[in-house]
Motif scaffolding. Structure first.
Motif, mmCIF file in Angstrom:
data_model
loop_
_atom_site.group_PDB
_atom_site.id
_atom_site.type_symbol
_atom_site.label_atom_id
_atom_site.label_comp_id
_atom_site.label_asym_id
_atom_site.label_seq_id
_atom_site.Cartn_x
_atom_site.Cartn_y
_atom_site.Cartn_z
ATOM 1 N N LEU A 37 32.048 20.180 8.476
ATOM 2 C CA LEU A 37 33.301 19.605 8.968
ATOM 3 C C LEU A 37 34.174 19.139 7.811
ATOM 4 O O LEU A 37 35.395 19.384 7.802
ATOM 5 N N LEU A 58 35.713 22.207 6.221
ATOM 6 C CA LEU A 58 36.731 22.798 7.095
ATOM 7 C C LEU A 58 38.003 21.960 7.111
ATOM 8 O O LEU A 58 39.114 22.495 7.169
ATOM 9 N N GLY A 59 37.832 20.628 7.069
ATOM 10 C CA GLY A 59 38.982 19.726 7.101
ATOM 11 C C GLY A 59 39.601 19.466 5.747
ATOM 12 O O GLY A 59 40.491 18.609 5.612
ATOM 13 N N ARG A 67 46.128 19.903 5.011
ATOM 14 C CA ARG A 67 45.364 19.019 5.893
ATOM 15 C C ARG A 67 46.296 18.196 6.778
ATOM 16 O O ARG A 67 46.063 18.057 7.981
ATOM 17 N N ILE A 94 46.034 20.573 10.269
ATOM 18 C CA ILE A 94 44.718 20.238 10.799
ATOM 19 C C ILE A 94 44.762 18.876 11.490
ATOM 20 O O ILE A 94 45.249 17.902 10.917
ATOM 21 N N PHE A 132 42.390 15.878 13.485
ATOM 22 C CA PHE A 132 41.016 15.384 13.493
ATOM 23 C C PHE A 132 40.788 14.449 14.677
ATOM 24 O O PHE A 132 41.628 13.579 14.965
ATOM 25 N N VAL A 180 44.727 23.889 13.844
ATOM 26 C CA VAL A 180 43.317 23.720 14.214
ATOM 27 C C VAL A 180 43.058 22.252 14.541
ATOM 28 O O VAL A 180 43.547 21.366 13.838
ATOM 29 N N LEU A 235 39.886 19.774 14.741
ATOM 30 C CA LEU A 235 38.480 19.579 14.420
ATOM 31 C C LEU A 235 37.992 18.317 15.110
ATOM 32 O O LEU A 235 38.562 17.239 14.913
ATOM 33 N N ASP A 280 34.676 15.868 15.754
ATOM 34 C CA ASP A 280 33.336 15.526 15.279
ATOM 35 C C ASP A 280 32.643 14.633 16.296
ATOM 36 O O ASP A 280 32.992 13.455 16.419
ATOM 37 N N VAL A 332 37.628 23.453 17.089
ATOM 38 C CA VAL A 332 36.286 23.506 16.518
ATOM 39 C C VAL A 332 35.615 22.170 16.821
ATOM 40 O O VAL A 332 36.067 21.124 16.361
#
Length: 228
Positions: A54, A57-58, A87, A91, A93, A168, A170, A172, A201
């Motif tokens: 992760l 990817l991030g 980022r 991206i 999160f 994307v 992400l 977690d 993801v």
């Protein structure tokens, strides 16, 4: 014949090791391609390399060797500022622990994600409102996170993550702090975001969470295996 979507993420022979005697290999020759609009889950037990993957990817960490292309950009040779721009702009999160500021309202928490975007406040506010409506939290704008349920706090965190229209998202262990009923609501929201075309993801140890994804891979001892 259906058109093949372009790759957003490409990992080629990616490894990550940490110093030690012997060195710890957290990721081992990982190859992975994630297409635009795909919903992928990465499942594995604690210590399997999920968090390391992760972070790479991030763009929060760099691999020891191998290549990582994001939107066709070779991130391994990119400067720290270029990686930070990728980022911040492409991206989103979502974390298990929400990471909301407890003494700022729901609206303020989402607005803070756009603070350095250079966009006028009125436009940023309009985007924040639209993002909160999108996740079903438009009726909680002036509430503090401390009075929200876990599921509501995660929805606010998702609104914050998608406000900039990332390429994307992400996530977690996004349901790790939620009960099963509340988890279902968050996963339903992920389904909606996926239908809207967002690339997702999700990193998880939970088979029920993983099963919601369009495609699944398993990571064990730093090695990635396709499972469906």
């Amino acid at each position: 014949m259906a058109a093949v979507e372009p790759a957003v993420i490409e990992l080629r022979g990616l490894t990550r090791s940490f110093p030690g005697t012997p060195p710890v290999e957290a990721l081992r020759s990982v190859d992975l391609t994630i297409s635009s609009g795909e919903y992928l889950s990465v499942i594995g037990p604690s210590g399997s390399g999920k968090s390391t993957l992760l972070h790479i990817l991030g763009l929060l960490d760099r691999p020891t060797s191998g290549d990582y292309l994001f939107d066709g950009i070779a991130t391994g040779t990119a400067s720290d500022s270029a990686r930070a721009a990728l980022r911040g702009g492409r991206i989103g999160f979502v974390f298990q622990s929400f990471h909301l500021l407890p003494h700022r309202t729901v609206l303020d928490n989402v607005l803070l994600a756009t603070l350095y975007s250079g966009v006028p406040r009125a436009e940023r506010r309009a985007r924040a409102l639209a993002s909160l409506e999108r996740v079903g939290m438009g009726h909680r704008l002036d509430f503090l996170p401390t009075v929200l349920s876990g599921g509501e706090r995660q929805r606010v965190a998702i609104a914050r993550a998608v406000i900039a229209s990332p390429h994307v998202l992400l996530a977690d262990e996004p349901t790790g702090n939620l009960d099963s009923a509340t988890s279902g609501g968050v996963l339903d929201l992920f389904d909606e975001l996926h239908r809207d075309g967002l690339t997702l993801v999700v990193i998880t140890h939970d088979a029920a969470v993983s099963s919601r994804a369009q495609r699944r891979v398993r990571i064990v001892d730093g090695t990635l295996v396709e499972v469906g």
